[in-house]
Motif scaffolding. Structure first.
Motif, short mmCIF file in Angstrom:
data_model
loop_
_atom_site.label_atom_id
_atom_site.label_comp_id
_atom_site.label_asym_id
_atom_site.label_seq_id
_atom_site.Cartn_x
_atom_site.Cartn_y
_atom_site.Cartn_z
N ALA A 176 0.84 -1.19 0.00
CA ALA A 176 0.00 0.00 0.00
C ALA A 176 0.88 1.24 0.00
CB ALA A 176 -0.92 0.00 1.21
N THR A 177 0.28 2.37 -0.32
CA THR A 177 0.95 3.66 -0.30
C THR A 177 0.33 4.53 0.78
OG1 THR A 177 1.45 3.55 -2.66
CG2 THR A 177 1.55 5.72 -1.61
N THR A 178 1.18 5.10 1.63
CA THR A 178 0.73 5.98 2.69
C THR A 178 1.00 7.43 2.29
OG1 THR A 178 1.18 4.34 4.40
CG2 THR A 178 1.05 6.61 5.11
N ASN A 179 -0.03 8.25 2.36
CA ASN A 179 0.10 9.68 2.08
C ASN A 179 -0.45 10.45 3.27
OD1 ASN A 179 0.85 9.77 -0.96
ND2 ASN A 179 -0.89 8.36 -0.86
N GLY A 180 0.25 11.50 3.67
CA GLY A 180 -0.25 12.29 4.79
C GLY A 180 0.75 13.28 5.30
N LEU A 214 0.16 -8.74 12.58
CA LEU A 214 0.28 -7.52 11.77
C LEU A 214 1.75 -7.25 11.54
CD1 LEU A 214 -0.97 -4.87 10.57
CD2 LEU A 214 -0.49 -3.84 12.78
N GLY A 215 2.10 -6.82 10.36
CA GLY A 215 3.46 -6.39 10.08
C GLY A 215 3.43 -5.16 9.20
N THR A 216 4.16 -4.13 9.57
CA THR A 216 4.28 -2.93 8.74
C THR A 216 5.76 -2.71 8.47
OG1 THR A 216 4.30 -1.51 10.71
CG2 THR A 216 2.18 -1.86 9.62
N TRP A 243 11.48 7.94 5.96
CA TRP A 243 10.17 8.40 5.50
C TRP A 243 9.58 9.35 6.54
CZ3 TRP A 243 4.95 7.08 7.00
CH2 TRP A 243 4.87 6.28 8.14
N PHE A 244 8.56 10.14 6.15
CA PHE A 244 8.10 11.24 6.99
C PHE A 244 7.51 10.80 8.33
CE2 PHE A 244 4.21 10.09 4.84
CZ PHE A 244 3.19 10.37 5.74
N GLU A 255 5.93 3.77 0.77
CA GLU A 255 5.43 2.46 0.41
C GLU A 255 5.42 1.55 1.64
OE1 GLU A 255 4.30 1.18 -2.49
OE2 GLU A 255 4.40 3.15 -3.42
N LEU A 256 4.31 0.89 1.86
CA LEU A 256 4.14 -0.04 2.98
C LEU A 256 4.08 -1.45 2.44
CD1 LEU A 256 3.31 -0.88 5.90
CD2 LEU A 256 0.96 -0.37 5.25
N HIS A 257 4.88 -2.35 3.03
CA HIS A 257 4.91 -3.74 2.58
C HIS A 257 4.67 -4.66 3.78
CE1 HIS A 257 6.60 -2.75 -1.40
NE2 HIS A 257 7.24 -1.79 -0.73
#
Length: 331
Positions: free
Chosen positions: A74-78, A124-126, A133-134, A92-94
């Protein structure tokens, strides 16, 4: 002759923020094919130990091993605000995980069946590839895994009613890393249980209800902290409640067709605030407790429906669709 199973599944996988927290149910390849609708009530594998121990009555002696590979990208934006500074960005989150399971059961007589199982009910794994990254001050590579070791028994009261229960020993390991911080807790166990009930008004129609208890883990482990060019280390600890849930399942077979449904309620409101006691943080700031992180999750439902079709005695085609409510409250 053993049946060959062809599963056509509409599998809904999502990240922590979108689906039912970090609760998993991917411990049956057969049930995966119908999106876990009717789990435990269909009686075509030995995973009833995990879904509804009363339904062990539907199968005789046997052993089952399985694995499901889960991949999330997934892509994280914020944005992230620290003090008076706000940083905007994306990352990018994997997440990649092999979820394995094992079940076995033995029929003692025409009323009593005993069983045992190993499976992963929470995980859960992030993994963010860029340590700069920010949001690196909150998380970089973090994970939590709970593995259940369950022993179960079911008792057939009569041809219509069965009851069952399981005793669960849950093993938990977790790791939380962020920029300059690494917390690692592992080798912790805590007890839990589940109880189930099954009603069969006729052989091809079955209804079940299961209650699984919450499991409370008092976890601790080393904490390494690097700030302002200094290194601190010590022990950290916190309490983590993995929530209880209630599962309703149903199954009905008409000729070659099998229809299944499920509804599961999970009490994620137990995950209110996350705060950690840390010797390393005390050395840095003089405060024992890290600043509390308000999670404030909500109770959620998962609802699913599935269908099986027996093409012949060797082939079955199945499909399913499920909706999993998000546990994180939207702003």
């Amino acid at each position: 002759m053993k049946k060959t199973l062809l599963s056509l599944a509409l599998l809904m996988t999502s990240s922590l923020s979108w689906a039912g927290g970090y609760q998993l149910q991917e411990y049956s390849v057969t049930n995966l094919g119908r999106s876990f609708a009717g789990a435990g009530m269909v009686g075509d594998d030995y995973s009833a130990i995990a879904f509804n121990p009363a339904a062990m009555q539907l199968k005789g002696d046997g052993l089952q091993l399985g694995s499901i590979y889960a991949h999330i990208r997934a892509t994280t934006n914020g944005s992230l605000t620290q003090g008076t500074t706000t940083t905007y960005g994306s990352a990018e989150l994997h997440a990649n995980k092999l979820l394995s399971n094992a079940f076995g059961q033995k029929q003692i007589n025409d009323r009593i069946t005993l069983g045992a199982g190993i499976y992963v009910p929470f995980g859960l794994g992030t993994y963010y590839g860029d340590k700069n990254w920010f949001g690196a001050s909150h998380a970089i590579n973090s994970s939590i895994t709970a593995i259940d070791f369950a022993v179960a028994a079911s008792f057939k009261l009569n041809e219509q009613f069965s009851i069952g229960a399981s005793y669960i020993t849950e093993y938990l390991e977790s790791r939380l890393t962020s920029a300059g911080s690494d917390m690692n807790a592992h080798d912790h166990t805590a007890p839990g249980y589940s109880v189930g009930f099954m009603y069969r008004p006729q052989p091809n129609t079955r209804f079940g209800v299961t209650y699984r208890s919450k499991i409370e883990h008092d976890i601790d482990g080393p904490h390494y902290l690097d700030k302002m060019g200094l290194h601190f280390e010590g022990n950290c600890s916190t309490t983590l409640n993995l929530p209880e849930h209630v599962l309703l399942s149903a199954y009905h077979k008409i000729n070659n067709w099998g229809l299944s449904a499920m509804a599961r309620w999970t009490r994620w409101s137990r995950f209110g605030t996350l705060q950690i006691k840390s010797d390393a943080y005390r050395q840095l700031t003089g405060q024992v407790d890290t600043p509390p992180v308000k999670e404030d999750w909500k109770n959620v439902w998962m609802i699913g429906a599935g269908v099986d079709y027996d093409v012949n005695k060797n082939w079955t085609v199945r499909s399913g669709l499920a909706w999993d409510e998000g546990a994180v409250k939207r702003p």
